[in-house]
Design a protein around this motif. Structure first.
Motif, PDB file in Angstrom:
ATOM      1  N   ALA A   1       1.184   9.312  -0.718  1.00 32.67           N
ATOM      2  CA  ALA A   1       0.306  10.164   0.083  1.00 32.67           C
ATOM      3  C   ALA A   1       0.184   9.553   1.472  1.00 32.67           C
ATOM      4  O   ALA A   1       0.765   8.503   1.760  1.00 32.67           O
ATOM      5  CB  ALA A   1      -1.078  10.284  -0.568  1.00 32.67           C
ATOM      6  N   ASP A   2      -0.575  10.196   2.337  1.00 28.85           N
ATOM      7  CA  ASP A   2      -0.844   9.639   3.655  1.00 28.85           C
ATOM      8  C   ASP A   2      -1.604   8.315   3.535  1.00 28.85           C
ATOM      9  O   ASP A   2      -2.283   8.062   2.530  1.00 28.85           O
ATOM     10  CB  ASP A   2      -1.685  10.611   4.483  1.00 28.85           C
ATOM     11  CG  ASP A   2      -0.945  11.888   4.839  1.00 28.85           C
ATOM     12  OD1 ASP A   2       0.288  11.951   4.664  1.00 28.85           O
ATOM     13  OD2 ASP A   2      -1.615  12.842   5.296  1.00 28.85           O
TER      14      ASP A   2
ATOM     15  N   GLY B   1       7.526  12.880   3.012  1.00 27.84           N
ATOM     16  CA  GLY B   1       6.658  13.998   3.321  1.00 27.84           C
ATOM     17  C   GLY B   1       5.251  13.618   3.717  1.00 27.84           C
ATOM     18  O   GLY B   1       4.385  14.492   3.862  1.00 27.84           O
ATOM     19  N   HIS B   2       4.992  12.296   3.929  1.00 24.52           N
ATOM     20  CA  HIS B   2       3.660  11.822   4.277  1.00 24.52           C
ATOM     21  C   HIS B   2       3.735  10.971   5.544  1.00 24.52           C
ATOM     22  O   HIS B   2       4.812  10.555   5.972  1.00 24.52           O
ATOM     23  CB  HIS B   2       3.071  11.002   3.127  1.00 24.52           C
ATOM     24  CG  HIS B   2       3.088  11.704   1.813  1.00 24.52           C
ATOM     25  ND1 HIS B   2       2.379  12.844   1.560  1.00 24.52           N
ATOM     26  CD2 HIS B   2       3.769  11.425   0.659  1.00 24.52           C
ATOM     27  CE1 HIS B   2       2.590  13.241   0.322  1.00 24.52           C
ATOM     28  NE2 HIS B   2       3.436  12.402  -0.238  1.00 24.52           N
TER      29      HIS B   2
ATOM     30  N   ILE C   1       0.882  -1.166   0.000  1.00 21.33           N
ATOM     31  CA  ILE C   1       0.000   0.000   0.000  1.00 21.33           C
ATOM     32  C   ILE C   1       0.918   1.214   0.000  1.00 21.33           C
ATOM     33  O   ILE C   1       1.760   1.355   0.886  1.00 21.33           O
ATOM     34  CB  ILE C   1      -0.917   0.045   1.239  1.00 21.33           C
ATOM     35  CG1 ILE C   1      -1.754  -1.232   1.351  1.00 21.33           C
ATOM     36  CG2 ILE C   1      -1.823   1.280   1.189  1.00 21.33           C
ATOM     37  CD1 ILE C   1      -2.557  -1.321   2.652  1.00 21.33           C
ATOM     38  N   ARG C   2       0.750   2.108  -0.975  1.00 21.98           N
ATOM     39  CA  ARG C   2       1.620   3.284  -1.084  1.00 21.98           C
ATOM     40  C   ARG C   2       0.858   4.602  -0.887  1.00 21.98           C
ATOM     41  O   ARG C   2       1.487   5.647  -0.786  1.00 21.98           O
ATOM     42  CB  ARG C   2       2.342   3.284  -2.427  1.00 21.98           C
ATOM     43  CG  ARG C   2       3.229   2.071  -2.680  1.00 21.98           C
ATOM     44  CD  ARG C   2       4.349   1.943  -1.658  1.00 21.98           C
ATOM     45  NE  ARG C   2       5.146   0.753  -1.866  1.00 21.98           N
ATOM     46  CZ  ARG C   2       6.287   0.716  -2.554  1.00 21.98           C
ATOM     47  NH1 ARG C   2       6.755   1.817  -3.111  1.00 21.98           N
ATOM     48  NH2 ARG C   2       6.950  -0.415  -2.693  1.00 21.98           N
TER      49      ARG C   2
ATOM     50  N   ARG D   1       9.088   5.078  11.920  1.00 19.13           N
ATOM     51  CA  ARG D   1       8.182   6.135  12.356  1.00 19.13           C
ATOM     52  C   ARG D   1       8.540   7.516  11.834  1.00 19.13           C
ATOM     53  O   ARG D   1       7.702   8.416  11.823  1.00 19.13           O
ATOM     54  CB  ARG D   1       8.148   6.181  13.884  1.00 19.13           C
ATOM     55  CG  ARG D   1       7.492   4.972  14.527  1.00 19.13           C
ATOM     56  CD  ARG D   1       7.626   5.034  16.050  1.00 19.13           C
ATOM     57  NE  ARG D   1       6.824   4.008  16.704  1.00 19.13           N
ATOM     58  CZ  ARG D   1       7.197   2.745  16.866  1.00 19.13           C
ATOM     59  NH1 ARG D   1       8.387   2.353  16.401  1.00 19.13           N
ATOM     60  NH2 ARG D   1       6.413   1.863  17.462  1.00 19.13           N
ATOM     61  N   LYS D   2       9.779   7.732  11.438  1.00 19.30           N
ATOM     62  CA  LYS D   2      10.281   9.080  11.145  1.00 19.30           C
ATOM     63  C   LYS D   2      10.002   9.965  12.358  1.00 19.30           C
ATOM     64  O   LYS D   2      10.462   9.673  13.441  1.00 19.30           O
ATOM     65  CB  LYS D   2       9.671   9.622   9.863  1.00 19.30           C
ATOM     66  CG  LYS D   2      10.019   8.804   8.623  1.00 19.30           C
ATOM     67  CD  LYS D   2      11.508   8.843   8.310  1.00 19.30           C
ATOM     68  CE  LYS D   2      11.812   8.116   7.010  1.00 19.30           C
ATOM     69  NZ  LYS D   2      13.261   8.062   6.737  1.00 19.30           N
TER      70      LYS D   2
END
Length: 287
Positions: free
Chosen positions: A204-205, A230-231, A166-167, A256-257
């Motif tokens: 995307a998120d 960035g998401h 899932i992207r 987690r970033k």
């Protein structure tokens, strides 16, 4: 069925007493119109199902020719710059076979069996680089994978192979939409493995994801959850009652970033052990 109960004999065409070679060749468009049903056909091209409102059932998708990295089936339409058209209507593929065996490894190693957003039920997928790729999923439709068996994926050169991924899965404007992997068996053992099920916020998120009752096998990590580009992933990510081979780099990881949280629910996940009741080997703790 549960994911650890699936085999090549009880999924796809074999489960319903059919085979690719016995089916008549599909002679319709490779980009069928909305409202189309394709049933009981051997499809020897790739399929563009971006028109939406399409059903494919009891069929074999075994292309003889594809462009390099082209998916066997997509719901993504024309792309302009960084934006691609998302199908406006539901696409369902069930009780069918995705077979990349007629194509070279160089052609198919970067290809997904399915790319886009749809409902995939009781299919067998083999012979391509990656299996189910929920990518360019838009903002409205559900992404559901149930009872599929993905195996014998193929690599070439520096390909990165996922059993499933899932992207993107944005839920802000449609909070009741869901992404679900339930009761699948996903084996990513190509030699260039990212892992069986790889969730990464590349496009995307991602939120409102449920991973349950699957058997995840092979190289890399069997289940990855990764923020970045960035998401972020959201606070409604569930992994419940899955089985892992524990091979490769291990059962699971989370990147987690800057986030302070991982899975919102992690429960009843185990190393797969057929000798134990419910295939419950060693418990896999939350990453």
């Amino acid at each position: 069925m549960l994911g650890w109960e699936l085999t090549a004999a009880n999924t796809g065409l074999t489960a319903i007493g059919m085979s690719c070679d016995a089916l008549p060749v599909y002679t319709g468009s490779s980009k069928p119109a909305a409202g189309t049903t394709i049933s009981g056909k051997r499809i020897e091209t790739g399929l563009d199902l971006s028109a939406g409102d399409i059903l494919v059932e009891r069929s074999c998708i075994r292309p003889k020719k594809l462009g390099i990295t082209q998916p066997l089936v997509t719901t993504t339409g024309e792309c302009t710059g960084n934006s691609c058209v998302v199908t406006p209507g539901k696409v369902t593929i069930r009780d069918s076979e995705f077979d990349g065996s007629k194509l070279s490894a160089k052609t198919i190693a970067g290809s997904c069996a399915f790319l886009g957003v749809g409902i995939l039920q009781r299919n067998r997928m083999h012979g391509m680089g990656s299996g189910i790729c929920f990518y360019n999923t838009g903002k409205r439709l559900d992404a559901i994978a149930e009872g599929n068996y993905i195996h014998h994926l193929r690599s070439d050169g520096e390909s990165h192979n996922d059993g499933a991924t899932i992207r993107d899965f944005v839920t802000t404007s449609t909070p009741d939409r869901r992404a679900v992997f339930r009761g699948n068996r996903i084996d990513c053992s190509s030699g260039n493995d990212t892992g069986a099920l790889f969730i990464q916020t590349l496009g995307a998120d991602i939120d409102q994801v449920t991973i349950e009752q699957n058997l995840l096998e092979g190289g890399g990590y069997q289940l990855g959850l990764e923020a970045g580009f960035g998401h972020v992933y959201g606070k409604h990510m569930r992994a419940v009652n899955n089985r892992f081979s524990g091979t490769g780099w291990g059962a699971r990881y989370v990147e987690r970033k800057s986030l302070s949280y991982g899975w919102s629910e992690w429960r009843d996940n185990y190393i797969n052990d057929p000798a134990q009741a419910g295939n419950k080997g060693r418990a896999v703790t939350a990453p």
